[in-house]
Design a protein around this motif. Structure first.
Motif, PDB file in Angstrom:
ATOM      1  N   ASP A  11       0.999  -1.237  -0.005  1.00 33.77           N
ATOM      2  CA  ASP A  11       0.193  -0.079  -0.015  1.00 33.77           C
ATOM      3  C   ASP A  11       0.803   1.476  -0.165  1.00 33.77           C
ATOM      4  OD1 ASP A  11       0.619  -0.900   2.783  1.00 33.77           O
ATOM      5  OD2 ASP A  11      -0.495   0.750   3.349  1.00 33.77           O
ATOM      6  N   GLU A  36      -1.885  -1.928  -5.073  1.00 29.30           N
ATOM      7  CA  GLU A  36      -1.612  -1.118  -4.061  1.00 29.30           C
ATOM      8  C   GLU A  36      -2.496  -1.613  -2.705  1.00 29.30           C
ATOM      9  OE1 GLU A  36      -1.130   2.991  -4.302  1.00 29.30           O
ATOM     10  OE2 GLU A  36      -0.452   2.861  -6.604  1.00 29.30           O
ATOM     11  N   SER A  37      -3.344  -2.788  -2.949  1.00 30.76           N
ATOM     12  CA  SER A  37      -4.077  -3.168  -2.036  1.00 30.76           C
ATOM     13  C   SER A  37      -4.213  -4.801  -2.080  1.00 30.76           C
ATOM     14  CB  SER A  37      -5.401  -2.487  -1.929  1.00 30.76           C
ATOM     15  OG  SER A  37      -6.163  -2.913  -2.911  1.00 30.76           O
ATOM     16  N   MET A  64      -1.604  -3.722   5.610  1.00 35.22           N
ATOM     17  CA  MET A  64      -2.241  -2.758   4.634  1.00 35.22           C
ATOM     18  C   MET A  64      -3.676  -2.653   5.222  1.00 35.22           C
ATOM     19  SD  MET A  64      -0.858  -4.657   1.171  1.00 35.22           S
ATOM     20  CE  MET A  64      -1.520  -6.410   1.528  1.00 35.22           C
TER      21      MET A  64
END
Length: 157
Positions: A11, A36-37, A64
């Protein structure tokens, strides 16, 4: 040549950029994807599954939002569509309990701490890619320049 993907999940954009930069060595033969996740990663895995593309390696941070790296890796491990994907946890904040859960539940293939040594990351990825390609019965000759020779020898003899 089969299209083989590596997915990197973190993330923090700067960390993700650093991982991808360190994996540049593989980019001529492997497709390196960034997420990013955990949710974005699961969506990408769905897309790859629908397109019948290989995912050899999933590299994930642990801490995250929404879903942790251990939760992501465990979910991937339990999904029969993704059997054989190699899983690497790359984190500096996992507790001992988190790490044990990753090993036991996600069947973690490797663990590296942040801040990692780029050469160690490349070597670890070489070994995991070699294992994946041999286990899947993919023609390793096409990828030989990026694989780990001792691991290949061990698996083929």
């Amino acid at each position: 040549m089969e299209k083989i993907n590596i997915i990197c999940v973190d993330d923090e954009r700067e960390v993700l950029d650093s991982v991808v930069r360190d994996l540049e060595y593989f980019s001529d033969l492997f497709n390196i994807e960034e997420c990013e996740s955990a949710i974005e990663c699961l969506d990408l895995l769905e897309e790859f599954d629908a397109n019948q593309e290989y995912v050899a390696l999933l590299i994930s941070d642990h801490v995250m939002p929404e879903k942790s790296g251990v939760e992501l890796l465990t979910e991937v491990e339990l999904d029969k569509r993704f059997l054989g994907i190699k899983k690497l946890l790359l984190t500096g904040l996992a507790t001992q309990a988190d790490t044990i859960r990753a090993i036991n539940d996600a069947k973690l293939d490797n663990f590296l701490e942040k801040v990692w040594d780029p050469q160690e990351l490349v070597q670890t990825v070489k070994e995991l890619l070699t294992e994946y390609i041999v286990e899947r019965g993919i023609d390793y000759q096409e990828y030989i320049e990026k694989l780990d020779a001792p691991t290949l020898y061990r698996l083929l003899t």
